[in-house]
Design a protein around this motif. Structure first.
Motif, mmCIF file in Angstrom:
data_model
loop_
_atom_site.group_PDB
_atom_site.id
_atom_site.type_symbol
_atom_site.label_atom_id
_atom_site.label_comp_id
_atom_site.label_asym_id
_atom_site.label_seq_id
_atom_site.Cartn_x
_atom_site.Cartn_y
_atom_site.Cartn_z
ATOM 1 N N ARG A 63 56.260 48.119 39.667
ATOM 2 C CA ARG A 63 57.675 47.635 39.604
ATOM 3 C C ARG A 63 57.689 46.464 38.757
ATOM 4 N NH1 ARG A 63 61.782 46.324 44.232
ATOM 5 N NH2 ARG A 63 59.813 45.565 45.081
ATOM 6 N N ARG A 64 58.543 46.212 37.899
ATOM 7 C CA ARG A 64 58.759 44.955 37.043
ATOM 8 C C ARG A 64 59.453 43.938 37.774
ATOM 9 N NH1 ARG A 64 56.040 44.818 32.412
ATOM 10 N NH2 ARG A 64 55.376 46.596 31.216
ATOM 11 N N LEU A 65 59.244 42.926 37.719
ATOM 12 C CA LEU A 65 60.180 41.768 38.299
ATOM 13 C C LEU A 65 60.551 40.850 37.387
ATOM 14 C CD1 LEU A 65 57.993 41.193 41.560
ATOM 15 C CD2 LEU A 65 60.003 42.493 41.380
ATOM 16 N N GLN A 66 62.011 41.114 36.762
ATOM 17 C CA GLN A 66 62.235 40.237 35.862
ATOM 18 C C GLN A 66 61.457 40.100 34.556
ATOM 19 O OE1 GLN A 66 62.480 36.221 37.560
ATOM 20 N NE2 GLN A 66 64.253 36.664 38.882
ATOM 21 N N GLY A 67 60.991 41.250 34.292
ATOM 22 C CA GLY A 67 60.382 41.567 33.092
ATOM 23 C C GLY A 67 59.034 41.378 33.049
ATOM 24 N N GLN A 68 58.256 40.900 34.238
ATOM 25 C CA GLN A 68 57.018 40.659 34.121
ATOM 26 C C GLN A 68 56.449 40.990 35.448
ATOM 27 O OE1 GLN A 68 56.805 36.337 34.299
ATOM 28 N NE2 GLN A 68 56.890 36.083 31.889
ATOM 29 N N LEU A 69 54.906 41.395 35.254
ATOM 30 C CA LEU A 69 54.376 41.934 36.369
ATOM 31 C C LEU A 69 53.925 40.691 37.243
ATOM 32 C CD1 LEU A 69 51.982 44.686 34.982
ATOM 33 C CD2 LEU A 69 54.104 45.026 36.501
ATOM 34 N N PRO A 70 53.909 40.917 38.888
ATOM 35 C CA PRO A 70 53.517 39.644 39.536
ATOM 36 C C PRO A 70 51.896 39.839 39.415
ATOM 37 C CG PRO A 70 54.023 41.594 40.735
ATOM 38 C CD PRO A 70 54.530 42.069 39.513
ATOM 39 N N GLU A 71 51.359 38.445 39.731
ATOM 40 C CA GLU A 71 49.776 38.435 39.511
ATOM 41 C C GLU A 71 49.180 39.024 40.814
ATOM 42 O OE1 GLU A 71 47.877 36.469 37.603
ATOM 43 O OE2 GLU A 71 49.589 36.375 36.446
ATOM 44 N N PRO A 72 48.292 40.125 40.507
ATOM 45 C CA PRO A 72 47.590 40.757 41.442
ATOM 46 C C PRO A 72 46.850 39.684 42.579
ATOM 47 C CG PRO A 72 46.240 40.674 39.525
ATOM 48 C CD PRO A 72 47.463 39.957 38.980
ATOM 49 N N GLN A 73 46.970 40.213 43.672
ATOM 50 C CA GLN A 73 46.569 39.521 44.760
ATOM 51 C C GLN A 73 45.132 40.225 45.331
ATOM 52 O OE1 GLN A 73 48.091 36.910 46.230
ATOM 53 N NE2 GLN A 73 49.313 37.163 44.562
ATOM 54 N N PHE A 74 44.848 41.409 44.814
ATOM 55 C CA PHE A 74 43.582 42.064 45.228
ATOM 56 C C PHE A 74 43.036 42.431 43.666
ATOM 57 C CE2 PHE A 74 46.209 42.154 48.896
ATOM 58 C CZ PHE A 74 45.287 41.592 49.867
ATOM 59 N N HIS A 75 41.699 42.680 43.888
ATOM 60 C CA HIS A 75 41.025 43.678 42.743
ATOM 61 C C HIS A 75 40.535 45.014 43.433
ATOM 62 C CE1 HIS A 75 40.602 40.294 39.957
ATOM 63 N NE2 HIS A 75 39.873 39.345 40.784
ATOM 64 N N THR A 76 40.457 45.860 42.765
ATOM 65 C CA THR A 76 39.752 47.252 43.306
ATOM 66 C C THR A 76 38.399 47.090 43.082
ATOM 67 O OG1 THR A 76 39.997 48.202 41.024
ATOM 68 C CG2 THR A 76 41.976 48.359 42.628
ATOM 69 N N ILE A 77 37.691 47.949 43.471
ATOM 70 C CA ILE A 77 35.944 47.911 43.432
ATOM 71 C C ILE A 77 35.597 48.166 41.922
ATOM 72 C CG2 ILE A 77 33.922 48.899 44.045
ATOM 73 C CD1 ILE A 77 35.133 47.064 46.263
ATOM 74 N N PRO A 78 36.614 49.077 41.420
ATOM 75 C CA PRO A 78 36.221 49.175 39.829
ATOM 76 C C PRO A 78 36.418 47.971 39.236
ATOM 77 C CG PRO A 78 37.124 51.112 40.708
ATOM 78 C CD PRO A 78 37.294 50.300 41.930
ATOM 79 N N ASP A 79 37.523 47.162 39.538
ATOM 80 C CA ASP A 79 37.799 46.126 38.802
ATOM 81 C C ASP A 79 36.679 44.977 38.865
ATOM 82 O OD1 ASP A 79 40.400 46.812 37.907
ATOM 83 O OD2 ASP A 79 41.366 45.693 39.966
ATOM 84 N N VAL A 80 36.062 44.790 40.310
ATOM 85 C CA VAL A 80 35.064 44.201 40.696
ATOM 86 C C VAL A 80 33.695 44.259 39.608
ATOM 87 C CG1 VAL A 80 33.382 43.103 42.232
ATOM 88 C CG2 VAL A 80 35.970 43.352 42.754
ATOM 89 N N CYS A 81 33.511 45.695 39.705
ATOM 90 C CA CYS A 81 32.547 46.201 38.845
ATOM 91 C C CYS A 81 32.480 45.654 37.419
ATOM 92 C CB CYS A 81 32.379 47.711 38.774
ATOM 93 S SG CYS A 81 31.848 48.434 40.384
ATOM 94 N N LEU A 82 33.714 45.870 36.777
ATOM 95 C CA LEU A 82 33.919 45.289 35.287
ATOM 96 C C LEU A 82 33.728 43.890 35.231
ATOM 97 C CD1 LEU A 82 37.062 47.498 34.447
ATOM 98 C CD2 LEU A 82 34.682 47.825 33.388
#
Length: 68
Positions: free
Chosen positions: A3-22
Motif C-alpha cells: 500500500r502506498r503511503l502519501q505516494g511513497q513506500l515505507p522503508e522495509p523493516q525486514f529482508h526476505t531470505i532471497p533478499d539476503v542471498c542477493l
C-alpha cells in the motif's frame, strides 16, 4: 501488493531470505548456515523467516573482515 503511503513506500523493516542471498551474493543453503552457525538474526512469522534490516546491518558490521 504494498500500500502506498502519501505516494511513497515505507522503508522495509525486514529482508526476505532471497533478499539476503542477493545482498550477500550467496545461496539459500549458505544463508541458512549463517543463521544456524553464525547467529544471523532472524524473526519468524509462522513459517516465514525474515531478517530484521537493523539487526542485519549490525551483524554485518560486527563480523571480522577478510575471514572466509
Amino acid at each position: 501488493m504494498r500500500r502506498r503511503l502519501q505516494g511513497q513506500l515505507p522503508e522495509p523493516q525486514f529482508h526476505t531470505i532471497p533478499d539476503v542471498c542477493l545482498i550477500l551474493c550467496l545461496g539459500h543453503t549458505k544463508v541458512y548456515d549463517l543463521i544456524k552457525r553464525e547467529h544471523l538474526p532472524v524473526q519468524k512469522f509462522g513459517r516465514a523467516t525474515r531478517v530484521p534490516v537493523k539487526h542485519f546491518q549490525q551483524w554485518l558490521q560486527e563480523r571480522p573482515q577478510g575471514i572466509a
